[in-house]
Design an enzyme around this catalytic site. Structure first.
Site, PDB file in Angstrom:
ATOM      1  N   GLY A  18       0.785  -1.229   0.000  1.00 37.94           N
ATOM      2  CA  GLY A  18       0.000   0.000   0.000  1.00 37.94           C
ATOM      3  C   GLY A  18       0.821   1.284   0.000  1.00 37.94           C
ATOM      4  O   GLY A  18       1.793   1.446  -0.752  1.00 37.94           O
ATOM      5  N   GLY A  20       2.871   2.523   2.241  1.00 39.72           N
ATOM      6  CA  GLY A  20       4.273   2.356   2.654  1.00 39.72           C
ATOM      7  C   GLY A  20       5.138   1.866   1.508  1.00 39.72           C
ATOM      8  O   GLY A  20       6.277   2.335   1.329  1.00 39.72           O
ATOM      9  N   TYR A 151     -10.463   5.488  14.372  1.00 42.59           N
ATOM     10  CA  TYR A 151      -9.397   5.759  13.404  1.00 42.59           C
ATOM     11  C   TYR A 151      -9.077   7.255  13.376  1.00 42.59           C
ATOM     12  O   TYR A 151      -7.915   7.666  13.504  1.00 42.59           O
ATOM     13  CB  TYR A 151      -9.839   5.265  12.021  1.00 42.59           C
ATOM     14  CG  TYR A 151      -8.845   5.500  10.908  1.00 42.59           C
ATOM     15  CD1 TYR A 151      -7.648   4.786  10.860  1.00 42.59           C
ATOM     16  CD2 TYR A 151      -9.111   6.433   9.900  1.00 42.59           C
ATOM     17  CE1 TYR A 151      -6.740   5.000   9.828  1.00 42.59           C
ATOM     18  CE2 TYR A 151      -8.211   6.642   8.869  1.00 42.59           C
ATOM     19  CZ  TYR A 151      -7.024   5.927   8.837  1.00 42.59           C
ATOM     20  OH  TYR A 151      -6.130   6.143   7.818  1.00 42.59           O
TER      21      TYR A 151
END
Ligand SMILES: NC(=O)c1ccc[n+]([C@@H]2O[C@H](COP(=O)([O-])OP(=O)(O)OC[C@H]3O[C@@H](n4cnc5c(N)ncnc54)[C@H](O)[C@@H]3O)[C@@H](O)[C@H]2O)c1
Length: 253
Positions: A18, A20, A151
């Protein structure tokens, strides 16, 4: 203005996939030697094999301070220096108020907040004057969608930590910034969309996310990578403590 990371060494947590991984690709393309940390050896090996340039993978869970300390030291001893750290590993689960479990709370804050703290803190003594730390936040820090309070709260928390940290490290010459993407087209985003609304809904959902963005689309992980290169590079030598939204403008309107 210099956007090169030539000869520099960067650690990217959650770098096997993803956002990263997109950051790792851009760091390598700009001359950095990159060390990816993540949970699974096979995922890391696959990611390392796809990076064009010197790259190593270290298994380390960001929620384990001992493992993170060891991983950062190992990265520095392998390449001889540590110039940049990207605290990217993060998770998010749909958890509407009324249905939030203690486990969801603990897990989200363990990875997204404790994990960032115990990436940044042990990295600092290993880094030189001029080093750069990038914490991956989210537009959810200021615009948490329904069902994403945990989140959003975790991303708001790290944004606040960074405000204090830049004062704590005054004089070190190390900069710390938050890079907050909006929706990024990653396998995990598509997986989450499938889990929420079924396989047929994924393409329309991603299209709808794009339509809600002033640019008409969502981001590619490498676009987040390019912004992270800027923050890590000397081009951002007087930029510290900001929340840099890389979101196609969606959190600005
Ligand atoms: N994808 C998006 O739309 C989006 C938007 C805004 C912010 N972000 C942020 O970007 C970051 C990466 O998200 P992504 O979408 O690429 O997710 P992803 O699930 O594709 O990648 C996250 C990586 O982190 C790893 N990881 C998870 N928990 C870990 C732990 N405890 N220790 C070490 N590694 C761990 C995973 O194995 C995975 O490889 C997160 O911080 C996320 O909040 C993503």
């Amino acid at each position: 203005m210099s956007m090169t990371l030539d000869g520099e060494v960067a650690v990217i947590t959650g770098g096997a996939s993803g956002v990263g991984f997109g950051i790792a690709q851009e760091f390598a393309a700009h001359g950095a030697r990159v060390v990816l940390t993540d949970l699974d050896r096979a995922d890391l090996d696959r990611a390392v094999a796809q990076i064009d340039g010197p790259c190593t993978g270290i298994v380390a869970d960001v929620t384990d301070p001992v493992a993170m300390d060891r991983a950062l030291r190992e990265a520095k001893s392998e390449y001889g220096r540590l110039d940049a750290v990207v605290a990217n590993a993060g998770i998010g689960a749909h958890a509407p108020l009324g249905h939030i479990t203690e486990d969801q709370f603990t897990r989200t804050f363990d990875v997204n907040v404790k994990g960032v703290l115990f990436t940044v803190q042990p990295a600092l003594p290993l880094m030189p004057d001029g080093g750069s730390i990038v914490v991956i936040g989210s537009t959810a820090s200021v615009q948490p969608p329904a069902g994403m309070s945990l989140y959003g709260g975790s991303k708001a928390a790290v944004r606040c930590l960074v405000r204090a940290w830049i004062q704590d490290i005054k004089g070190s010459g190390i900069r710390i910034n938050v890079l907050s993407p909006g929706a990024v087209d990653t396998p995990s985003l598509r997986r989450a969309a499938e889990q929420a609304q079924g396989a047929e809904a994924v393409v329309p959902l991603v299209r709808a996310m794009g339509e809600g963005n002033p640019t008409g689309r969502i981001a590619d992980p490498r676009e987040i990578g390019k912004a992270a290169v800027f923050l890590a590079s000397d081009a951002a030598s007087f930029v510290t403590g900001v929340e840099f939204f890389v979101d196609g403008g969606v959190a600005q309107v």
